[in-house]
Design a protein around this motif. Structure first.
Motif, short mmCIF file in Angstrom:
data_model
loop_
_atom_site.label_atom_id
_atom_site.label_comp_id
_atom_site.label_asym_id
_atom_site.label_seq_id
_atom_site.Cartn_x
_atom_site.Cartn_y
_atom_site.Cartn_z
N ARG A 234 0.83 -1.21 0.00
CA ARG A 234 0.00 0.00 0.00
C ARG A 234 0.87 1.27 0.00
O ARG A 234 0.60 2.22 -0.73
N THR A 235 1.92 1.28 0.83
CA THR A 235 2.72 2.49 1.03
C THR A 235 3.64 2.78 -0.14
O THR A 235 3.77 3.93 -0.58
N LEU A 236 4.28 1.73 -0.67
CA LEU A 236 5.22 1.93 -1.78
C LEU A 236 4.50 2.06 -3.12
O LEU A 236 5.06 2.60 -4.08
N GLY A 237 3.27 1.54 -3.23
CA GLY A 237 2.55 1.58 -4.48
C GLY A 237 3.04 0.51 -5.44
O GLY A 237 4.06 -0.15 -5.20
N ALA A 238 2.34 0.34 -6.54
CA ALA A 238 2.69 -0.73 -7.50
C ALA A 238 4.10 -0.54 -8.05
O ALA A 238 4.87 -1.50 -8.17
N ASP A 239 4.47 0.70 -8.40
CA ASP A 239 5.80 0.94 -8.97
C ASP A 239 6.90 0.72 -7.93
O ASP A 239 7.89 0.03 -8.19
N GLY A 240 6.75 1.31 -6.74
CA GLY A 240 7.76 1.15 -5.69
C GLY A 240 7.90 -0.29 -5.24
O GLY A 240 9.01 -0.80 -5.06
N PHE A 241 6.75 -0.95 -5.07
CA PHE A 241 6.78 -2.36 -4.68
C PHE A 241 7.39 -3.21 -5.78
O PHE A 241 8.09 -4.19 -5.52
N GLY A 242 7.14 -2.79 -7.03
CA GLY A 242 7.73 -3.51 -8.17
C GLY A 242 9.24 -3.39 -8.22
O GLY A 242 9.94 -4.37 -8.47
N VAL A 243 9.77 -2.19 -7.96
CA VAL A 243 11.22 -1.99 -7.95
C VAL A 243 11.86 -2.80 -6.83
O VAL A 243 12.89 -3.46 -7.02
N GLN A 244 11.27 -2.76 -5.65
CA GLN A 244 11.78 -3.55 -4.53
C GLN A 244 11.79 -5.03 -4.87
O GLN A 244 12.78 -5.74 -4.62
N GLY B 287 -11.30 -16.80 -2.70
CA GLY B 287 -11.26 -15.58 -1.90
C GLY B 287 -10.48 -14.43 -2.50
O GLY B 287 -10.46 -13.33 -1.93
N ALA B 288 -9.83 -14.65 -3.65
CA ALA B 288 -8.98 -13.62 -4.25
C ALA B 288 -9.65 -12.25 -4.40
O ALA B 288 -9.05 -11.22 -4.09
N PRO B 289 -10.92 -12.18 -4.89
CA PRO B 289 -11.55 -10.85 -5.07
C PRO B 289 -11.70 -10.07 -3.77
O PRO B 289 -11.85 -8.84 -3.81
N TRP B 290 -11.68 -10.75 -2.63
CA TRP B 290 -11.80 -10.07 -1.34
C TRP B 290 -10.45 -9.94 -0.65
O TRP B 290 -10.19 -8.95 0.03
N LYS C 217 -6.98 -1.09 -2.93
CA LYS C 217 -7.59 -1.04 -4.26
C LYS C 217 -6.58 -0.76 -5.36
O LYS C 217 -6.81 -1.07 -6.53
N GLY C 218 -5.44 -0.19 -4.99
CA GLY C 218 -4.40 0.08 -5.99
C GLY C 218 -3.78 -1.19 -6.55
O GLY C 218 -3.09 -1.15 -7.57
N MET C 219 -4.03 -2.34 -5.90
CA MET C 219 -3.47 -3.61 -6.35
C MET C 219 -4.54 -4.56 -6.88
O MET C 219 -4.31 -5.76 -7.00
N LEU C 220 -5.71 -4.02 -7.24
CA LEU C 220 -6.80 -4.88 -7.73
C LEU C 220 -6.41 -5.67 -8.98
O LEU C 220 -6.97 -6.75 -9.23
N ALA C 221 -5.46 -5.16 -9.74
CA ALA C 221 -5.01 -5.89 -10.94
C ALA C 221 -4.33 -7.20 -10.58
O ALA C 221 -4.08 -8.03 -11.46
N SER C 222 -4.03 -7.42 -9.31
CA SER C 222 -3.39 -8.67 -8.87
C SER C 222 -4.40 -9.79 -8.67
O SER C 222 -3.99 -10.96 -8.52
N VAL C 223 -5.69 -9.49 -8.69
CA VAL C 223 -6.71 -10.51 -8.39
C VAL C 223 -6.64 -11.67 -9.38
O VAL C 223 -6.56 -12.85 -9.00
N GLU C 224 -6.68 -11.38 -10.68
CA GLU C 224 -6.65 -12.44 -11.68
C GLU C 224 -5.35 -13.23 -11.62
O GLU C 224 -5.33 -14.45 -11.77
N THR C 225 -4.26 -12.51 -11.37
CA THR C 225 -2.96 -13.18 -11.25
C THR C 225 -2.95 -14.14 -10.08
O THR C 225 -2.44 -15.27 -10.17
#
Length: 414
Positions: free
Chosen positions: A34-44, A310-313, A321-329
């Protein structure tokens, strides 16, 4: 074969400590996503995946080969001391090679150089893999002590993580604080010897170090191949897709393997015992493998269904909500929990105790090559979901190959 009191106690204690570990993870992982966001979490996550090559070289299969040697030598303090020190010296030498090689790569690979501070600080994971000899605890069936030390280390730095990581610009701080627990746990053990006796110093010879490297070599190859279908997936995704896609995949992957980690105590507790029994009581080893199949299979199936349904929840609740694109994955990756649980039974807990390291290694080499080939062929122009689908396909291949060979060993030994 019934599980004896010591093994039952070991499993229970490991799950108790694992539960505490998961409580910490349930705070840190969602907080960072949540804090780093998709880009920051991705770099880490990208940096962490790259540095795992150094951790892999430094470990060199010792987490299995040295564990087995300690388990077999249990009761002989002199033999255990020789294994301990030749393994640690070998790991220290490999650590220097790893850090030097990765340092050169960080300075020359454009994508890595762009985020050089994060990549350089991630090298702390390589050092910590030497500092805390968890393989030694596992060989002595004292994993409850090792796990407790690790959790204690994570708790110590948790407060600092929550206070100091405030946004996407704090990726480097997050990396350092996540690498520290192993240092804290290792420092405490080296100073106090709590949980497992520190072996007396035995100066290893070149031949001793060579012996450790020789024993670890086939297992290193298998670990390298495993890396090609696990960690390398995030690395290749980083080449073909945006940091955000890496973040989505890494988040779903982290959730999947965090859940799969619930099966870890069963594997950690039974593997040394199976290895010991396989050397002098093969029918008993087969019986224990049968118990492991039932326990790990049931746990793997239940956890897979929880993730898929349970993935959608789970994703918005834990990651935001910024990581909702991870649900299908996550839905695609969920079967990895069941497939991995059974692969442990037929691979790590069957093939290795019965001395079939070469076949074990060959399967993982083929799996690694297959994964990289599929990624190079199918990943360009696609993203996290495609990477997840490829991972599952490779896991199916591994399970089938392990089962095909293990059934022969188990039939002969029964």
């Amino acid at each position: 074969m019934a599980l004896d009191a010591r093994l039952k106690g070991n499993i229970f204690a490991l799950y108790l400590v694992q539960g505490l570990n998961y409580l910490v993870s349930l705070v840190t992982f969602p907080f960072l996503a949540r804090t780093l966001g998709a880009d920051g979490f991705g770099v880490q996550s990208y940096a962490f995946a790259v540095v795992q090559y150094g951790v892999l070289l430094t470990d060199f299969g010792f987490n299995l080969s040295a564990t087995r040697e300690v388990a077999i030598a249990r009761g002989d303090t002199a033999a255990i001391a020789r294994v301990f020190w030749r393994t640690n010296v070998a790991k220290a030498m490999l650590m220097l090679v790893s850090i030097t090689s990765l340092g050169v790569a960080i300075g020359t690979v454009p994508d890595w150089h762009e985020h050089a501070p994060v990549f350089w600080l991630s090298l702390l994971y390589v050092v910590s893999s030497v500092f805390f000899p968890i393989w030694y605890f596992q060989g002595l069936e004292l994993m409850r002590a090792a796990s407790l030390l690790t959790v204690a280390g994570r708790v110590v730095v948790l407060g600092a993580l929550l206070l100091m990581v405030r946004g996407p610009d704090d990726v480097a701080i997050a990396v350092v604080l996540q690498a520290l627990p192993a240092f804290v746990a290792g420092a405490y053990w080296w100073i106090t010897g709590h949980g497992a006796p520190r072996p007396a110093w035995v100066a290893p010879t070149k031949a001793d170090i060579g012996q450790s490297l020789k024993a670890g070599w086939p297992l290193f190859l298998s670990a390298l191949s495993t890396n090609l279908y696990t960690t390398s997936t995030a690395v290749l995704l980083g080449w073909f897709a945006s940091p955000a896609q890496v973040g989505y995949f890494a988040a779903a992957n982290k959730l999947t393997y965090t859940v799969q980690g619930l099966i870890g105590p069963l594997v950690q507790a039974t593997y040394p015992r199976i290895a010991q029994l396989a050397s002098h009581d093969k029918p008993a080893a087969v019986a224990l493998i049968g118990k492991a199949f039932k326990m790990q299979g049931a746990a793997g199936l239940g956890l897979t269904l929880v993730l898929m349904l349970g993935a959608p929840w789970i994703v918005p609740l834990l990651l935001g909500k910024g990581m909702l694109a991870s649900v299908e994955t996550l839905i695609w990756l969920a079967p990895v929990v069941l497939l991995g649980a059974l692969s442990y039974v037929y691979g790590l807990q069957s093939l290795l105790p019965f001395g079939d390291e070469r076949y074990y290694s060959k399967v993982l080499v083929v799996a690694g090559v297959l994964n990289v080939g599929l990624l190079l062929l199918l990943l360009p122009g696609r993203g996290a979901v495609a990477a997840a689908q490829i991972v599952v396909a490779v896991e199916v291949f591994i399970l089938a190959a392990f089962w095909w060979r293990a059934r022969v060993h188990l039939k002969k030994a029964a």
